[in-house]
Write an enzyme that holds these catalytic residues in place. Structure first.
Site, PDB file in Angstrom:
ATOM      1  N   LYS A   1       0.859  -1.181   0.000  1.00 33.44           N
ATOM      2  CA  LYS A   1       0.000   0.000   0.000  1.00 33.44           C
ATOM      3  C   LYS A   1       0.894   1.229   0.000  1.00 33.44           C
ATOM      4  CE  LYS A   1      -2.885   3.053   2.668  1.00 33.44           C
ATOM      5  NZ  LYS A   1      -2.197   4.136   1.925  1.00 33.44           N
TER       6      LYS A   1
ATOM      7  N   GLY B   1       6.723   6.025   7.982  1.00 34.23           N
ATOM      8  CA  GLY B   1       5.772   7.123   7.990  1.00 34.23           C
ATOM      9  C   GLY B   1       5.886   7.948   9.255  1.00 34.23           C
ATOM     10  N   SER B   2       4.803   8.612   9.570  1.00 32.90           N
ATOM     11  CA  SER B   2       4.782   9.513  10.715  1.00 32.90           C
ATOM     12  C   SER B   2       4.729   8.739  12.019  1.00 32.90           C
ATOM     13  CB  SER B   2       3.570  10.437  10.631  1.00 32.90           C
ATOM     14  OG  SER B   2       2.368   9.695  10.831  1.00 32.90           O
TER      15      SER B   2
ATOM     16  N   GLU C   1       9.778   2.514  10.686  1.00 31.91           N
ATOM     17  CA  GLU C   1      10.754   3.597  10.545  1.00 31.91           C
ATOM     18  C   GLU C   1       9.958   4.877  10.544  1.00 31.91           C
ATOM     19  OE1 GLU C   1      12.446   6.629   9.368  1.00 31.91           O
ATOM     20  OE2 GLU C   1      12.646   5.716   7.381  1.00 31.91           O
ATOM     21  N   LEU C   2      10.087   5.645  11.616  1.00 30.27           N
ATOM     22  CA  LEU C   2       9.212   6.794  11.825  1.00 30.27           C
ATOM     23  C   LEU C   2      10.004   8.092  11.717  1.00 30.27           C
ATOM     24  CD1 LEU C   2       7.203   5.199  14.776  1.00 30.27           C
ATOM     25  CD2 LEU C   2       6.794   4.992  12.310  1.00 30.27           C
TER      26      LEU C   2
ATOM     27  N   CYS D   1      13.586  11.744   6.807  1.00 29.02           N
ATOM     28  CA  CYS D   1      13.504  11.389   8.226  1.00 29.02           C
ATOM     29  C   CYS D   1      14.846  11.522   8.919  1.00 29.02           C
ATOM     30  CB  CYS D   1      12.992   9.960   8.369  1.00 29.02           C
ATOM     31  SG  CYS D   1      11.305   9.723   7.778  1.00 29.02           S
TER      32      CYS D   1
ATOM     33  N   GLU E   1       9.408  17.144  15.276  1.00 21.06           N
ATOM     34  CA  GLU E   1      10.077  17.039  13.982  1.00 21.06           C
ATOM     35  C   GLU E   1       9.527  18.108  13.046  1.00 21.06           C
ATOM     36  OE1 GLU E   1      11.132  13.699  10.587  1.00 21.06           O
ATOM     37  OE2 GLU E   1       9.237  13.508  11.678  1.00 21.06           O
TER      38      GLU E   1
END
Length: 453
Positions: A153, A205-206, A227-228, A261, A359
């Site tokens: 997705k 993503g966030s 992985e944020l 990121c 962030e």
């Protein structure tokens, strides 16, 4: 709805309806059914297909870069660079993957054992928009070699990237039921994770997206790799060439219009260099003021990925100034069409301000003064995030000493982050969990089975 809007002009280009619940269930069944045959394919065959995918990504680099420019405003040169990293990732796993998943002999008391390395099954990948090809590659390449199947997705603003990637993989020889793109809506992700045919999920993503997916994965006892966000510190201890240090760090922060990121977002400079550093980086960042068409190689300041993203970052800058931060350069939305924002430098950000701990996902540099090495380390670690970090200086012993005390998943010495196929990538704290790339990246969705001989 998946929507392509040109962020440089605001023009609506294309809309694609979300997949229905029935279509999502059919996609899950495809990758579930495809697993049995794919895992039985000899690993060298799977690896050869992954190597062929690397060749096709290289051949279609210009097409992919143009799509990224249209969908999320990436400068065309950076798009080509991203595809180059994708080629490296597929090549690395195609060449080294078979060795990385070989059985591992294990001496035990009273006999011998072996650890076999087997795939888990069908996996869900939930991908972001900031690196539409690279993020997919680092999840997909190792798992295809391992023998897992993929339901992907992509971000709702990147449908053309999603289709192009799926086409490349199928053209390379990945069976249609081994890699399946779905235009699922975010609201359908919990149901996908609840489905017993899905064995794990990888999300980039966030922070909020990670919290949501981790909760659903935990509720359904599924493995998750996340992985944020990041607020990566960059510590400048000293410099033999301050101009070069400033050039390199500013370039790293402005790459992808600051939407990375693991970009160096918090620059922490020892007091004897601080004023000079702030002056030089403010002038350097000012060179990025002139917005332009991201398809033009001469453009230095592309748009952010969307008007909403530009408005959010502009709001964070405004709030920081209202709370007492000093605006040294930029700081404003660029008038006219498009999601443009001036490159910005902020100083005097204190722990009481929102900008200190959040962030800022855009072309914004925060510079902090540290009186001592100890204080620099304390500022670096005073963050809810722990993705990457970098330390700059001339003394290798001192660099290593400082690096070992930084709380992060990755620390770079005299270079500002980045990514390479053979180096594990990932963070700690609220930057996520798990690793991608390198030897570790092929092990996250692996059954390490103990076989007592």
């Amino acid at each position: 709805m998946y929507t392509v809007t040109n962020p440089a002009t605001g023009e609506l280009v294309e809309q694609i309806a979300n997949a229905s619940d029935e279509e999502v269930l059919a996609a899950i069944e495809r990758v579930h059914q495809g697993f049995a045959a794919w895992r039985r394919r000899p690993v060298q065959e799977r690896a050869s297909i992954v190597l062929r995918a690397a060749e096709l990504f290289a051949e279609r680099a210009e097409e992919l870069a143009a799509i990224m420019t249209l969908e999320m405003g990436k400068r065309v040169g950076e798009g080509l660079g991203e595809v180059g990293v994708v080629v490296d990732i597929f090549t690395y796993y195609g060449e080294h993957g078979p060795t990385l998943i070989e059985d591992e002999p294990l001496a035990i008391r009273g006999g011998e054992a072996v650890i076999t390395k087997e795939p888990l099954g069908a996996l869900l990948g939930v991908m972001p928009w900031n690196f539409p090809c690279y993020q997919v590659a680092r999840f997909v390449a190792p798992n295809l070699v391992l023998g897992n199947t993929i339901l992907l997705k992509h971000a709702s603003i990147c449908p053309r990237s999603a289709v192009a990637i799926e086409r490349i993989l199928h053209d390379a020889g990945v069976p249609d039921d081994v890699y399946v793109n779905t235009f699922a809506a975010s609201r359908q992700v919990p149901a996908i994770l609840a489905d017993p045919r899905i064995q794990g999920v990888s999300l980039t993503g966030s922070e909020q997206a990670g919290i949501s997916v981790a909760a659903e994965a935990g509720r359904n006892l599924k493995k998750a790799v996340l992985e944020l966000g990041g607020a990566d510190p960059l510590i400048v201890l000293d410099s033999a060439d301050l101009d070069e240090t400033v050039r390199a760090t500013a370039t790293a922060r402005m790459r992808n219009c600051g939407q990375s990121c693991n970009a160096p977002k918090r620059m922490i400079v020892l007091a004897d260099l601080y004023d000079d550093f702030v002056d030089r980086i403010s002038k350097r960042v000012a060179e990025f003021y002139l917005p332009g068409d991201p398809a033009d190689p001469a453009t230095k300041l592309p748009p952010l990925a969307s008007a909403a993203a530009a408005d959010e970052v502009a709001g964070q800058i405004e709030k920081a100034v209202q709370q007492g931060a000093t605006l040294r350069a930029g700081g404003h939305r660029v008038p006219g069409p498009g999601a443009f924002l001036e490159a910005t430098v902020l100083t005097d950000v204190t722990p009481e301000m929102d900008a200190y701990r959040e962030e800022i996902f855009g072309p914004v540099v925060l510079v902090f003064k540290a009186e001592t090495e100890e204080e620099a380390i304390a500022i670096a670690n005073d963050s809810p995030f722990g993705l990457g970090a970098s330390v700059w200086g001339t003394d290798p012993v001192r660099l290593r000493r400082v690096a070992e005390r930084i709380e992060a998943g990755m620390v770079y010495l005299n270079s500002a982050g980045g990514s390479q196929a053979d180096l594990p990538f990932g963070g700690i704290k609220r930057s996520g969990m798990g690793r991608e790339l390198g030897p570790a990246g092929i092990e996250e969705f692996m059954n390490k089975k103990s076989l007592r001989l």
